[in-house]
Motif scaffolding. Structure first.
Motif, short mmCIF file in Angstrom:
data_model
loop_
_atom_site.label_atom_id
_atom_site.label_comp_id
_atom_site.label_asym_id
_atom_site.label_seq_id
_atom_site.Cartn_x
_atom_site.Cartn_y
_atom_site.Cartn_z
N PRO A 246 0.85 -1.18 -0.01
CA PRO A 246 0.02 -0.09 0.00
C PRO A 246 0.66 1.35 -0.10
CG PRO A 246 0.00 -0.69 2.08
CD PRO A 246 0.85 -1.85 1.31
N SER A 247 0.30 2.39 -0.29
CA SER A 247 1.11 3.96 0.00
C SER A 247 0.02 4.30 0.85
CB SER A 247 1.04 4.24 -1.36
OG SER A 247 -0.20 4.54 -2.01
N ARG A 248 0.66 5.83 0.83
CA ARG A 248 -0.19 6.74 1.90
C ARG A 248 -1.45 7.32 1.12
NH1 ARG A 248 3.42 12.08 3.46
NH2 ARG A 248 3.61 11.95 1.20
N ALA A 249 -1.38 7.05 -0.39
CA ALA A 249 -2.67 7.62 -0.96
C ALA A 249 -3.67 6.32 -1.30
CB ALA A 249 -2.27 8.21 -2.44
N VAL A 250 -3.16 5.34 -1.27
CA VAL A 250 -3.92 4.04 -1.78
C VAL A 250 -3.83 2.78 -0.79
CG1 VAL A 250 -4.07 2.14 -3.70
CG2 VAL A 250 -3.33 4.77 -4.21
N GLU A 251 -5.17 2.32 -0.45
CA GLU A 251 -5.29 1.08 0.46
C GLU A 251 -5.50 -0.20 -0.56
OE1 GLU A 251 -8.43 -0.45 3.61
OE2 GLU A 251 -8.47 1.71 3.11
N LEU A 252 -4.90 -1.02 -0.06
CA LEU A 252 -4.80 -2.45 -0.90
C LEU A 252 -5.56 -3.45 -0.24
CD1 LEU A 252 -1.19 -2.76 -2.40
CD2 LEU A 252 -2.94 -1.37 -3.25
N GLU A 253 -6.14 -4.18 -1.20
CA GLU A 253 -6.82 -5.61 -0.70
C GLU A 253 -6.32 -6.57 -1.80
OE1 GLU A 253 -11.14 -7.48 -0.71
OE2 GLU A 253 -11.08 -5.40 -0.38
N PRO A 254 -5.41 -7.59 -1.52
CA PRO A 254 -5.04 -8.51 -2.46
C PRO A 254 -6.07 -9.52 -2.72
CG PRO A 254 -3.30 -8.13 -0.63
CD PRO A 254 -4.62 -7.33 -0.18
N LEU A 255 -6.20 -9.83 -3.95
CA LEU A 255 -7.42 -10.88 -4.35
C LEU A 255 -6.81 -11.80 -4.74
CD1 LEU A 255 -9.82 -8.18 -6.17
CD2 LEU A 255 -10.10 -9.00 -3.84
N ALA A 256 -5.86 -11.82 -5.77
CA ALA A 256 -5.19 -13.14 -6.34
C ALA A 256 -3.66 -12.82 -6.63
CB ALA A 256 -6.03 -13.54 -7.66
#
Length: 316
Positions: A151-161
Motif C-alpha cells: 500500500p501507499s499513503r494515497a492508496v489502500e490495498l486489498e490483495p485478491l489473487a
C-alpha cells in the motif's frame, strides 16, 4: 474558493482548453477565464500554464486539482446518499482495470452490475496500469484493480489473487537450451537467470508488471535485455508472434487472439507472480454503490480462482 469555481477548474484541467471547458460547463469563456483569474488571485499562485496548445496545470494547479476532485466527490456522495437513503443502490461508480484484467473481468463485471444494480451507472476505464494508477492518485476513480502488493499513503490495498508469469515467444538457442520440463512432463520452463540472454519487449517502467520483473531480476543479479518499451498488449503479443523478441505476461493475457494458442510459453523458475489487488484511494469516501460493485468484482475473481486456471489465491 467556492464549489462552482472548483468545478470550473477541474473542467479546465481535464479538457486542457478554456474553450472546451466552457462548453462542457455551459458557461461563457470570458466568465470562465475570470473565475480562473479570481482563483489564482485568491490563492496567490499561478494554477495553469497558458500556451498555443492549450493550458496545463502548474505544480500548484495539480495539487489543487487533486483536492478539488476529492471535495467534489464528497459533495456528490453526500447528494447521492441523501437521494437514495432507504432506496435501492444507485449512483455512478468509476473503476479502472489494466488491459489484462479487463480481458478477464470486464464483461463479467458489466453483466453482474446490470443484473444486480440497474440503478448503478458503471464507468469503466481500461488502460495500462500506469495510467490507471495516475487516475486513482488524482481521485478520478472509486477504485481500481492494480498489480501491487504494497500500500501507499494515497492508496489502500486489498490483495485478491496472484498470477504466475510466463516467457512468451521463442528465445534464442542459448537461452532455450536452459529450459527444462516440469515434473509433470507437460509444461516448458525457463530459468530466471536465463532471461538475461533473451531480447525482451516489456511495458514501460511505470507499469506494475515491469516493476515486478525489474525487482526480481535485480534480486537474481541479472539485467533484463529490454529492446523496446511497449505500453500495448496487442503489440507486445504481435512482436512475440513475429519472433522479433519475447515478452513476459501472465497466461490470462494470451486469450484475446486465436493465434495465441500457438505461441510458445515457458513458466519462469523460480516462479514469478504478480499480485492482483483491489485499490481504494484513501482521500475519497466509499459509496454504497462502490462497495456493491467491489463485492461483485470479488465474487468474479473468486470464481476465476475456483476454475483452476492461471489465477491463484493471493499469497499471505
Amino acid at each position: 474558493m467556492d464549489i462552482r469555481g472548483m468545478r470550473y477548474f477541474v473542467a479546465i484541467v481535464e479538457h486542457g482548453s478554456l474553450t472546451r471547458a466552457a462548453e462542457v460547463a455551459h458557461v461563457a469563456q470570458p466568465a470562465l477565464s475570470q473565475q480562473l483569474a479570481a482563483l489564482e488571485a485568491e490563492l496567490g499562485v499561478a494554477l495553469v500554464h497558458r500556451g498555443a496548445k492549450g493550458v496545463k496545470p502548474t505544480e500548484a494547479g495539480r495539487t489543487l486539482y487533486r483536492h478539488a476532485r476529492a471535495i467534489l466527490k464528497q459533495i456528490d456522495v453526500a447528494r447521492a446518499d441523501v437521494k437514495v437513503a432507504g432506496a435501492d443502490i444507485a449512483g455512478t461508480v468509476a473503476i479502472g482495470l489494466p488491459t489484462t484484467a479487463a480481458a478477464a473481468f470486464g464483461m463479467p463485471l458489466v453483466r453482474a452490475v446490470r443484473q444486480r444494480y440497474p440503478g448503478v451507472r458503471l464507468q469503466l476505464f481500461e488502460s495500462m496500469s500506469g495510467y490507471i494508477a495516475e487516475l486513482l492518485n488524482n481521485n478520478r476513480l472509486d477504485f481500481a484493480i492494480l498489480f501491487r502488493d504494497t500500500p501507499s499513503r494515497a492508496v489502500e490495498l486489498e490483495p485478491l489473487a496472484s498470477e504466475a508469469l510466463y516467457l512468451v515467444g521463442t528465445p534464442p538457442v542459448s537461452a532455450a537450451s536452459k529450459r527444462h520440463r516440469a515434473r509433470s512432463g507437460k509444461e516448458a520452463t525457463i530459468a530466471l537467470k536465463a532471461l538475461a540472454d533473451v531480447p525482451l519487449v516489456l511495458p514501460s517502467g511505470a507499469q506494475g508488471l515491469r516493476e515486478v520483473l525489474e525487482r526480481h531480476a535485480s534480486g537474481a543479479g541479472i539485467r533484463l535485455q529490454v529492446v523496446a518499451d511497449l505500453d500495448s498488449l496487442p503489440i507486445l503479443l504481435q512482436t512475440a508472434r513475429e519472433g522479433l523478441a519475447c515478452t513476459i505476461l501472465p497466461a490470462s493475457s494470451l486469450s484475446r487472439e486465436p493465434d495465441d494458442d500457438a505461441l510458445p510459453t515457458r513458466l519462469i523458475l523460480p516462479e514469478l507472480d504478480r499480485t492482483l489487488s483491489l485499490c481504494w484511494p484513501r482521500a475519497l469516501p466509499r459509496t454504497a454503490a462502490a462497495d456493491a460493485v467491489a463485492e461483485a468484482l470479488r465474487e468474479i475473481v473468486a470464481a476465476k480462482i475456483a476454475e483452476g486456471g492461471s489465477l491463484k489465491p493471493a499469497r499471505a
